[in-house]
Scaffold this motif. Sequence first.
Motif, PDB file in Angstrom:
ATOM      1  N   TYR A 106      18.563  41.782  -5.497  1.00  0.00           N
ATOM      2  CA  TYR A 106      18.049  41.064  -4.339  1.00  0.00           C
ATOM      3  C   TYR A 106      17.725  41.928  -3.125  1.00  0.00           C
ATOM      4  CZ  TYR A 106      20.190  37.530  -7.279  1.00  0.00           C
ATOM      5  OH  TYR A 106      20.550  36.763  -8.352  1.00  0.00           O
ATOM      6  N   ASP A 107      18.225  43.163  -3.094  1.00  0.00           N
ATOM      7  CA  ASP A 107      17.988  43.987  -1.915  1.00  0.00           C
ATOM      8  C   ASP A 107      17.004  45.116  -2.173  1.00  0.00           C
ATOM      9  OD1 ASP A 107      19.656  45.320  -3.637  1.00  0.00           O
ATOM     10  OD2 ASP A 107      21.010  46.082  -2.082  1.00  0.00           O
ATOM     11  N   ARG A 108      16.664  45.344  -3.422  1.00  0.00           N
ATOM     12  CA  ARG A 108      15.734  46.406  -3.784  1.00  0.00           C
ATOM     13  C   ARG A 108      15.312  46.208  -5.234  1.00  0.00           C
ATOM     14  NH1 ARG A 108      20.121  51.049  -3.046  1.00  0.00           N
ATOM     15  NH2 ARG A 108      20.673  49.551  -1.417  1.00  0.00           N
ATOM     16  N   ALA A 109      14.412  47.057  -5.720  1.00  0.00           N
ATOM     17  CA  ALA A 109      14.010  46.976  -7.120  1.00  0.00           C
ATOM     18  C   ALA A 109      15.201  47.315  -8.016  1.00  0.00           C
ATOM     19  CB  ALA A 109      12.856  47.937  -7.399  1.00  0.00           C
ATOM     20  N   PRO A 110      15.380  46.589  -9.121  1.00  0.00           N
ATOM     21  CA  PRO A 110      16.513  46.891 -10.002  1.00  0.00           C
ATOM     22  C   PRO A 110      16.389  48.267 -10.627  1.00  0.00           C
ATOM     23  CG  PRO A 110      15.023  45.318 -11.037  1.00  0.00           C
ATOM     24  CD  PRO A 110      14.559  45.478  -9.622  1.00  0.00           C
ATOM     25  N   VAL A 111      17.509  48.919 -10.869  1.00  0.00           N
ATOM     26  CA  VAL A 111      17.523  50.218 -11.521  1.00  0.00           C
ATOM     27  C   VAL A 111      17.085  50.031 -12.979  1.00  0.00           C
ATOM     28  CG1 VAL A 111      19.949  50.027 -12.192  1.00  0.00           C
ATOM     29  CG2 VAL A 111      18.906  52.276 -11.960  1.00  0.00           C
ATOM     30  N   GLY A 112      16.335  50.988 -13.493  1.00  0.00           N
ATOM     31  CA  GLY A 112      15.855  50.885 -14.863  1.00  0.00           C
ATOM     32  C   GLY A 112      16.971  50.991 -15.880  1.00  0.00           C
ATOM     33  N   ARG A 143       6.914  34.230 -13.611  1.00  0.00           N
ATOM     34  CA  ARG A 143       7.030  33.209 -12.566  1.00  0.00           C
ATOM     35  C   ARG A 143       8.433  32.620 -12.535  1.00  0.00           C
ATOM     36  NH1 ARG A 143       1.729  32.179 -14.391  1.00  0.00           N
ATOM     37  NH2 ARG A 143       2.437  30.611 -15.883  1.00  0.00           N
ATOM     38  N   GLN A 144       9.026  32.419 -13.705  1.00  0.00           N
ATOM     39  CA  GLN A 144      10.379  31.885 -13.770  1.00  0.00           C
ATOM     40  C   GLN A 144      11.383  32.847 -13.139  1.00  0.00           C
ATOM     41  OE1 GLN A 144      11.687  29.114 -14.423  1.00  0.00           O
ATOM     42  NE2 GLN A 144      13.837  29.490 -14.938  1.00  0.00           N
ATOM     43  N   LEU A 145      11.221  34.146 -13.403  1.00  0.00           N
ATOM     44  CA  LEU A 145      12.121  35.126 -12.805  1.00  0.00           C
ATOM     45  C   LEU A 145      12.012  35.122 -11.288  1.00  0.00           C
ATOM     46  CD1 LEU A 145      11.805  38.193 -15.211  1.00  0.00           C
ATOM     47  CD2 LEU A 145      13.777  36.679 -14.927  1.00  0.00           C
ATOM     48  N   ARG A 146      10.803  35.031 -10.763  1.00  0.00           N
ATOM     49  CA  ARG A 146      10.642  34.996  -9.302  1.00  0.00           C
ATOM     50  C   ARG A 146      11.282  33.747  -8.715  1.00  0.00           C
ATOM     51  NH1 ARG A 146       5.435  37.038 -10.714  1.00  0.00           N
ATOM     52  NH2 ARG A 146       4.514  34.963 -10.546  1.00  0.00           N
ATOM     53  N   ARG A 147      11.133  32.643  -9.407  1.00  0.00           N
ATOM     54  CA  ARG A 147      11.740  31.384  -8.929  1.00  0.00           C
ATOM     55  C   ARG A 147      13.253  31.491  -8.905  1.00  0.00           C
ATOM     56  NH1 ARG A 147      11.730  25.731 -12.327  1.00  0.00           N
ATOM     57  NH2 ARG A 147      12.388  24.322 -10.646  1.00  0.00           N
ATOM     58  N   CYS A 148      13.840  32.024  -9.971  1.00  0.00           N
ATOM     59  CA  CYS A 148      15.290  32.167 -10.026  1.00  0.00           C
ATOM     60  C   CYS A 148      15.782  33.168  -8.986  1.00  0.00           C
ATOM     61  CB  CYS A 148      15.722  32.608 -11.426  1.00  0.00           C
ATOM     62  SG  CYS A 148      15.507  31.356 -12.709  1.00  0.00           S
ATOM     63  N   GLN A 149      15.069  34.262  -8.813  1.00  0.00           N
ATOM     64  CA  GLN A 149      15.486  35.269  -7.837  1.00  0.00           C
ATOM     65  C   GLN A 149      15.559  34.683  -6.433  1.00  0.00           C
ATOM     66  OE1 GLN A 149      12.509  38.185  -8.656  1.00  0.00           O
ATOM     67  NE2 GLN A 149      13.764  39.331 -10.114  1.00  0.00           N
ATOM     68  N   ARG A 150      14.570  33.878  -6.050  1.00  0.00           N
ATOM     69  CA  ARG A 150      14.597  33.258  -4.721  1.00  0.00           C
ATOM     70  C   ARG A 150      15.783  32.332  -4.573  1.00  0.00           C
ATOM     71  NH1 ARG A 150       8.953  32.819  -5.760  1.00  0.00           N
ATOM     72  NH2 ARG A 150       9.242  30.654  -6.410  1.00  0.00           N
ATOM     73  N   SER A 155      32.379  42.928  -2.701  1.00  0.00           N
ATOM     74  CA  SER A 155      32.058  44.236  -3.257  1.00  0.00           C
ATOM     75  C   SER A 155      30.974  44.111  -4.317  1.00  0.00           C
ATOM     76  CB  SER A 155      33.313  44.880  -3.857  1.00  0.00           C
ATOM     77  OG  SER A 155      33.870  44.046  -4.857  1.00  0.00           O
ATOM     78  N   GLY A 156      30.423  45.274  -4.689  1.00  0.00           N
ATOM     79  CA  GLY A 156      29.349  45.295  -5.670  1.00  0.00           C
ATOM     80  C   GLY A 156      27.991  45.215  -5.011  1.00  0.00           C
ATOM     81  N   ILE A 157      26.944  45.410  -5.800  1.00  0.00           N
ATOM     82  CA  ILE A 157      25.589  45.390  -5.280  1.00  0.00           C
ATOM     83  C   ILE A 157      25.102  43.953  -5.142  1.00  0.00           C
ATOM     84  CG2 ILE A 157      25.049  47.651  -6.235  1.00  0.00           C
ATOM     85  CD1 ILE A 157      23.635  46.241  -8.554  1.00  0.00           C
ATOM     86  N   ALA A 158      24.030  43.773  -4.358  1.00  0.00           N
ATOM     87  CA  ALA A 158      23.438  42.447  -4.168  1.00  0.00           C
ATOM     88  C   ALA A 158      22.590  42.125  -5.392  1.00  0.00           C
ATOM     89  CB  ALA A 158      22.602  42.421  -2.893  1.00  0.00           C
ATOM     90  N   ALA A 159      23.219  41.597  -6.404  1.00  0.00           N
ATOM     91  CA  ALA A 159      22.529  41.379  -7.676  1.00  0.00           C
ATOM     92  C   ALA A 159      23.284  40.340  -8.490  1.00  0.00           C
ATOM     93  CB  ALA A 159      22.438  42.698  -8.452  1.00  0.00           C
TER      94      ALA A 159
END
Length: 496
Positions: free
Chosen positions: A301-307, A376-383, A406-410
């Motif tokens: 949620y705070d940046r692009a996910p790590v590969g 589109r589903q991923l974007r909807r869930c992420q929001r 604690s932990g990352i925003a994910a």
Amino acid sequence: MMSSGTNSRPNRSQGGEFGTAAWELLLPAAAAPARRRGRALQSALREAVRSGRLVPGTRLPSSRALAADLRVSRGLVTEAYEQLTAEGYLRSGRGAGTWVSEAVRAPVPGARDLAPRAEDVRVDFRPGTPDLSLFPRSAWAAAHRSVLGRLPHGALGYPDPRGLPVLREALAALLSRRRGVVADPERLVVCSGVAQATTLLGFVLHGRGMRSVGVEDPGSPEHSALFASAGITTIGLPLDDEGLATEPLVRSGVRAVVTTPAHQFPTGIAYSAARRGRLLEWARATDGLIMEDDYDGDFRYDRAPVGALQGLDPEHVAYTGSVSKSLAPGLRLGWLLAPTDMTDEIVARKRTMDLGNPAVDQAVLADFITRGGYDRQLRRCQRAYRERRDTLTSMLAEHFPGTEVSGIAAGLHIIATLPERYGPEAAFMARAADAGVALRPLGNYGTLPGEDGAVRLVLGYAHLAPADIERGVRLLAAAHRGANGRAAGGGGRVFI
């Protein structure tokens, strides 16, 4: 007395008499070829008693009446009654008629639902479930209609155990683009979620002589159970702030290890670049295998996910994932990308396990991905999930000051460490249960370093609406205030 007319039906009441529904069970037997009619009639009567359609104490019609109604010879009915009486299914007495024996104990009809169910709670913060109301029903139904309209008849036969080529190609393109995976469709195996992928790997490793694998501690308890089903034991390996600690891994002697490097479950950390490199060095030096469980890698949620780790060395990393968090776990659709030298063994095991996943479901997912529905589903869930995470963290800050998240925003859960004044943890959990709030402590997932009296919770939020999150935190706060009041008043149970 029953009529012998073609459209006759017995005019008898249920409960102690031979009812219409049970009588109609005998019609197929009566229509059997003459040489098999007697045995068919006996079998039908026997099954009616066994299944409970004819309950103990039910009186059967006379042999003459039943023979007339079924339009068979009286001798066939008499012979059936005598045979089942000899077997104990029926009882009879001179002049008393024929009855279903009380010695028969028919099974209670009905099917149990063994799916996990939440207890009667007001708010459930336990992690692991996405918001099932976000499932794209209309788009999925449209894809289903479209697929069925053009799917060739041959595609409804037994599928390639690896999965439909159209889905493997769609998944390979998706995973390469979104997760940085080296995804060859020929090596990709469609599975019934990460659970089956783990089990498949376990069987292959066992077949190669491996009897133990390493797992993260704390980590998902499911991994141990899944590997145990393949005859492999698990060895818990500790974590530090960068991920799986490599020195204990080396000392353990294992040659395979399960990791969640993009978003460690449950601690929520992301493996550092240095630790990812060290893990790969270990795998290359030992000719070992890293199983990468990418259970929620798309949700950052705070940046692009790590590969994915697999992109750095696909010959030493087996990559697994599923749509359980992005769409719904009930679809039972996931994938496994294994090193080249393991693929044939995995496919052979998959073939003997279930002959492949349902073809129509695979075709629908392929269509959903290629037409952009999955993105589109991923974007909807992420929001939605970002908003819910923000709601939970702000509510904890308001009602439980000093709480550390604690932990990352994910992902779909957070780790919340409450100050000592809210403990001890067992008392806090008891208060929560009394308030109707379901929680899961971090200690449920493995070994924790030291005990300092703090309350450490794994709080799932994805499946809860913001209003429910707010209500749940307020219920916890009210329970804590109530405990303080009882302690100050000297009555009741003292929690803190």
